[in-house]
Motif scaffolding. Sequence first.
Motif: not given
Length: 64
Positions: A7-9, A20-22, A46-63
């Motif tokens: 799994l990569y970004r 999302c593309a990754g 309620a949008a807030f958990p989706g934003v948190i998950v996206y930010l966590v995946l942004w940090v955790v997923m390597p390019e």
Amino acid sequence: MAGNNKLYRSQDKKIIAGVCAGLAEYLGWEVSMTRLAYVLISIFSAAFPGVIVYLVLWVVMPEK
């Protein structure tokens, strides 16, 4: 899994960070449908958990 075995970004099809593309490449799904599904799930939760998950995946997923 239908896509890659890691799994990569995505660098090619990214709009913000490529999360999302990754995910779409990894699962073998269409990128636009993955983005649409993510947005809809985020809105209905309620949008807030989706934003948190996206930010966590942004940090955790390597390019790629």
